[in-house]
Scaffold this motif. Structure first.
Motif, PDB file in Angstrom:
ATOM      1  N   TYR A  67       0.605  -1.366  -0.083  1.00  0.00           N
ATOM      2  CA  TYR A  67       0.047   0.039  -0.152  1.00  0.00           C
ATOM      3  C   TYR A  67       0.828   1.379   0.069  1.00  0.00           C
ATOM      4  N   GLU A  68       2.069   1.149   0.699  1.00  0.00           N
ATOM      5  CA  GLU A  68       2.912   2.311   0.621  1.00  0.00           C
ATOM      6  C   GLU A  68       3.406   2.488  -0.644  1.00  0.00           C
ATOM      7  N   VAL A  69       3.761   1.463  -1.201  1.00  0.00           N
ATOM      8  CA  VAL A  69       4.443   1.645  -2.698  1.00  0.00           C
ATOM      9  C   VAL A  69       3.185   2.232  -3.701  1.00  0.00           C
ATOM     10  N   PHE A  70       1.882   1.884  -3.361  1.00  0.00           N
ATOM     11  CA  PHE A  70       0.993   2.323  -4.095  1.00  0.00           C
ATOM     12  C   PHE A  70       0.777   3.861  -4.071  1.00  0.00           C
ATOM     13  N   LEU A  71       0.879   4.073  -2.905  1.00  0.00           N
ATOM     14  CA  LEU A  71       0.658   5.696  -2.620  1.00  0.00           C
ATOM     15  C   LEU A  71       1.835   6.294  -3.397  1.00  0.00           C
ATOM     16  N   LYS A  72       3.013   6.055  -3.039  1.00  0.00           N
ATOM     17  CA  LYS A  72       4.003   6.733  -3.406  1.00  0.00           C
ATOM     18  C   LYS A  72       4.511   6.711  -4.943  1.00  0.00           C
ATOM     19  N   GLU A  73       4.258   5.458  -5.509  1.00  0.00           N
ATOM     20  CA  GLU A  73       4.804   5.443  -7.036  1.00  0.00           C
ATOM     21  C   GLU A  73       3.572   5.362  -8.055  1.00  0.00           C
ATOM     22  N   GLU A  74       2.459   4.676  -7.568  1.00  0.00           N
ATOM     23  CA  GLU A  74       1.546   4.276  -8.686  1.00  0.00           C
ATOM     24  C   GLU A  74       0.156   5.566  -8.751  1.00  0.00           C
ATOM     25  N   LEU A  75      -0.254   5.783  -7.437  1.00  0.00           N
ATOM     26  CA  LEU A  75      -1.138   6.801  -7.250  1.00  0.00           C
ATOM     27  C   LEU A  75      -1.005   8.006  -8.148  1.00  0.00           C
ATOM     28  N   PRO A  76       0.242   8.870  -8.092  1.00  0.00           N
ATOM     29  CA  PRO A  76       0.451   9.788  -8.993  1.00  0.00           C
ATOM     30  C   PRO A  76       0.223   9.808 -10.381  1.00  0.00           C
ATOM     31  N   HIS A  77       0.234   8.619 -10.916  1.00  0.00           N
ATOM     32  CA  HIS A  77       0.165   8.460 -12.338  1.00  0.00           C
ATOM     33  C   HIS A  77      -1.214   7.916 -12.763  1.00  0.00           C
ATOM     34  N   LEU A  78      -2.045   7.705 -11.945  1.00  0.00           N
ATOM     35  CA  LEU A  78      -3.523   6.940 -12.180  1.00  0.00           C
ATOM     36  C   LEU A  78      -4.416   8.368 -12.818  1.00  0.00           C
ATOM     37  N   ARG A  79      -5.021   7.675 -13.810  1.00  0.00           N
ATOM     38  CA  ARG A  79      -6.003   8.785 -14.445  1.00  0.00           C
ATOM     39  C   ARG A  79      -7.335   8.587 -13.548  1.00  0.00           C
ATOM     40  N   PRO A  80      -8.397   9.963 -13.683  1.00  0.00           N
ATOM     41  CA  PRO A  80      -9.517   9.562 -13.290  1.00  0.00           C
ATOM     42  C   PRO A  80     -10.421   8.728 -14.051  1.00  0.00           C
ATOM     43  N   LEU A  81     -11.223   8.298 -13.331  1.00  0.00           N
ATOM     44  CA  LEU A  81     -12.354   7.111 -13.688  1.00  0.00           C
ATOM     45  C   LEU A  81     -13.240   7.843 -14.766  1.00  0.00           C
ATOM     46  N   PRO A  82     -13.294   6.929 -15.844  1.00  0.00           N
ATOM     47  CA  PRO A  82     -14.406   7.890 -16.918  1.00  0.00           C
ATOM     48  C   PRO A  82     -15.754   8.114 -16.208  1.00  0.00           C
ATOM     49  N   PRO A  83     -16.594   9.462 -16.726  1.00  0.00           N
ATOM     50  CA  PRO A  83     -17.638   9.771 -16.177  1.00  0.00           C
ATOM     51  C   PRO A  83     -18.698   8.772 -16.287  1.00  0.00           C
ATOM     52  N   GLU A  84     -18.754   7.760 -17.498  1.00  0.00           N
ATOM     53  CA  GLU A  84     -19.862   6.910 -17.492  1.00  0.00           C
ATOM     54  C   GLU A  84     -19.236   5.675 -17.067  1.00  0.00           C
ATOM     55  N   ARG A  85     -20.192   4.763 -16.552  1.00  0.00           N
ATOM     56  CA  ARG A  85     -19.860   3.393 -15.960  1.00  0.00           C
ATOM     57  C   ARG A  85     -19.357   2.385 -17.113  1.00  0.00           C
ATOM     58  N   PHE A  86     -18.545   1.574 -17.081  1.00  0.00           N
ATOM     59  CA  PHE A  86     -18.059   0.825 -17.950  1.00  0.00           C
ATOM     60  C   PHE A  86     -19.112  -0.213 -18.942  1.00  0.00           C
ATOM     61  N   GLN A  87     -19.327  -0.146 -20.047  1.00  0.00           N
ATOM     62  CA  GLN A  87     -20.521  -1.143 -20.558  1.00  0.00           C
ATOM     63  C   GLN A  87     -19.905  -2.301 -20.702  1.00  0.00           C
ATOM     64  N   CYS A  88     -20.272  -3.450 -20.533  1.00  0.00           N
ATOM     65  CA  CYS A  88     -20.063  -4.932 -21.141  1.00  0.00           C
ATOM     66  C   CYS A  88     -20.968  -5.287 -22.170  1.00  0.00           C
ATOM     67  N   PRO A  89     -20.456  -5.168 -23.471  1.00  0.00           N
ATOM     68  CA  PRO A  89     -21.433  -5.417 -24.710  1.00  0.00           C
ATOM     69  C   PRO A  89     -21.553  -6.766 -24.723  1.00  0.00           C
ATOM     70  N   GLN A  90     -22.679  -6.919 -25.663  1.00  0.00           N
ATOM     71  CA  GLN A  90     -23.146  -8.575 -25.992  1.00  0.00           C
ATOM     72  C   GLN A  90     -23.228  -8.207 -27.514  1.00  0.00           C
ATOM     73  N   TRP A  91     -22.412  -9.416 -28.055  1.00  0.00           N
ATOM     74  CA  TRP A  91     -22.384  -9.768 -29.433  1.00  0.00           C
ATOM     75  C   TRP A  91     -23.207 -11.048 -30.085  1.00  0.00           C
ATOM     76  N   LYS A  92     -23.859 -10.871 -31.098  1.00  0.00           N
ATOM     77  CA  LYS A  92     -24.456 -11.576 -31.686  1.00  0.00           C
ATOM     78  C   LYS A  92     -24.559 -11.705 -33.299  1.00  0.00           C
ATOM     79  N   LEU A  93     -24.119 -12.801 -33.791  1.00  0.00           N
ATOM     80  CA  LEU A  93     -24.507 -12.855 -35.252  1.00  0.00           C
ATOM     81  C   LEU A  93     -25.938 -13.037 -35.849  1.00  0.00           C
ATOM     82  N   CYS A  94     -26.504 -12.001 -36.295  1.00  0.00           N
ATOM     83  CA  CYS A  94     -27.810 -12.016 -36.824  1.00  0.00           C
ATOM     84  C   CYS A  94     -28.104 -11.977 -38.261  1.00  0.00           C
ATOM     85  N   THR A  95     -29.259 -12.556 -38.859  1.00  0.00           N
ATOM     86  CA  THR A  95     -29.500 -12.516 -39.850  1.00  0.00           C
ATOM     87  C   THR A  95     -30.689 -11.319 -40.215  1.00  0.00           C
TER      88      THR A  95
END
Length: 278
Positions: A67-95
């Motif tokens: 957790y200390e490594v995360f706060l010091k080395e990784e957290l400064p480089h993280l980008r903010p989350l997108p404003p919209e929630r992640f979409q889990c799409p469904q795919w289907k082959l249709c006629t």
């Protein structure tokens, strides 16, 4: 800073040992012997565990506190989350069916006439449905919110081409009249509400006449109209089970005692108001 997904080979657990190892640690140290009221309580406990317990123990390889490594080395480089929630799409082959629509997750989405008969890929998330031919997006619709919804773009129906590129409702009415008057009434009732939307059902019923013959189709249509059951599956089952050929001859009345006659009811009591064929 970005990241790259590096998937491991299928059925090769040794190639992702450090990732899978964390699953067992979480099961033993966080979940074992505990129960949570709801997901919020579980998330709260997991966050505390990550920050104050497991995250503050010396890592076996790095000899540092994660957790200390995360706060010091990784957290400064993280980008903010997108404003919209992640979409889990469904795919289907249709006629694309002759009525200009594809069927995706029990709803119907229209496409222009030129795509009729072609196989397309449909991608749907919570908000929109995208339709692709090869790698090209050819249509975009809002996602239907309940099964059975028709999402139709009127511009997908060029009036000057419909009569030549697909069996129009007028053709179905004409073909039904050739089968017989009962079938004609049945098809007209089906197409009365929305001819283009119910076109596929009318076409399927006419194909039943081609399979079982005009005489049996007429008897099945008469039975369907009597019970006001216009569902294609019900009409098909009438023909499959031979219910159109059931004799209308009345059975001979049985001789009953005076005591038994007390429990008799008029035959009309037993006639159902509507037929349902499961």
């Amino acid at each position: 800073m970005a990241f790259v997904a590096d998937p491991a080979k299928v059925a090769s657990p040794k190639l992702k040992g450090k990732v899978e190892r964390n699953v067992g640690i979480m099961r033993r140290h966080l979940l074992a012997g505990r129960s949570f009221r709801d997901v919020d309580e579980a998330n709260e406990r997991a966050l505390k565990w990550c920050k104050e317990e497991i995250g503050m123990e010396l890592h076996g390889t790095t000899k540092r506190k994660p957790y200390e490594v995360f706060l010091k080395e990784e957290l400064p480089h993280l980008r903010p989350l997108p404003p919209e929630r992640f979409q889990c799409p469904q795919w289907k082959l249709c006629t694309v069916h002759p009525d200009h629509h594809v069927v995706f997750e029990h709803s119907y989405y229209s496409l222009p006439t030129r795509f009729i008969g072609q196989d397309v890929w449909v991608r749907g998330d919570d908000r929109v449905v995208r339709i692709f031919l090869a790698s090209e997006q050819i249509k975009l619709h809002q996602r239907a919110q309940r099964p059975g919804t028709w999402v139709t773009d009127p511009s997908d129906y060029p009036p000057e081409k419909l009569a030549y590129l697909m069996p129009a409702p007028s053709y179905c009415r004409k073909r039904a009249a050739e089968v017989g008057p009962q079938t004609q009434i049945l098809v007209r009732k089906i197409l009365a509400e929305n001819a283009m939307r119910n076109l596929r059902k009318a076409q399927a019923i006419i194909r039943l006449a081609d399979k079982y013959g005009n005489e049996r189709m007429e008897a099945a249509s008469q039975r369907s109209l009597f019970y006001d059951n216009l569902h294609y599956r019900a009409i098909k089952r009438i023909l499959e089970r031979g219910l159109d050929e059931v004799s209308d001859a009345k059975p001979t009345a049985a001789q009953l005692s005076l005591l038994g006659m007390r429990f008799l009811r008029d035959p009309s009591y037993f006639i159902p108001e509507k037929e349902v064929l499961a």
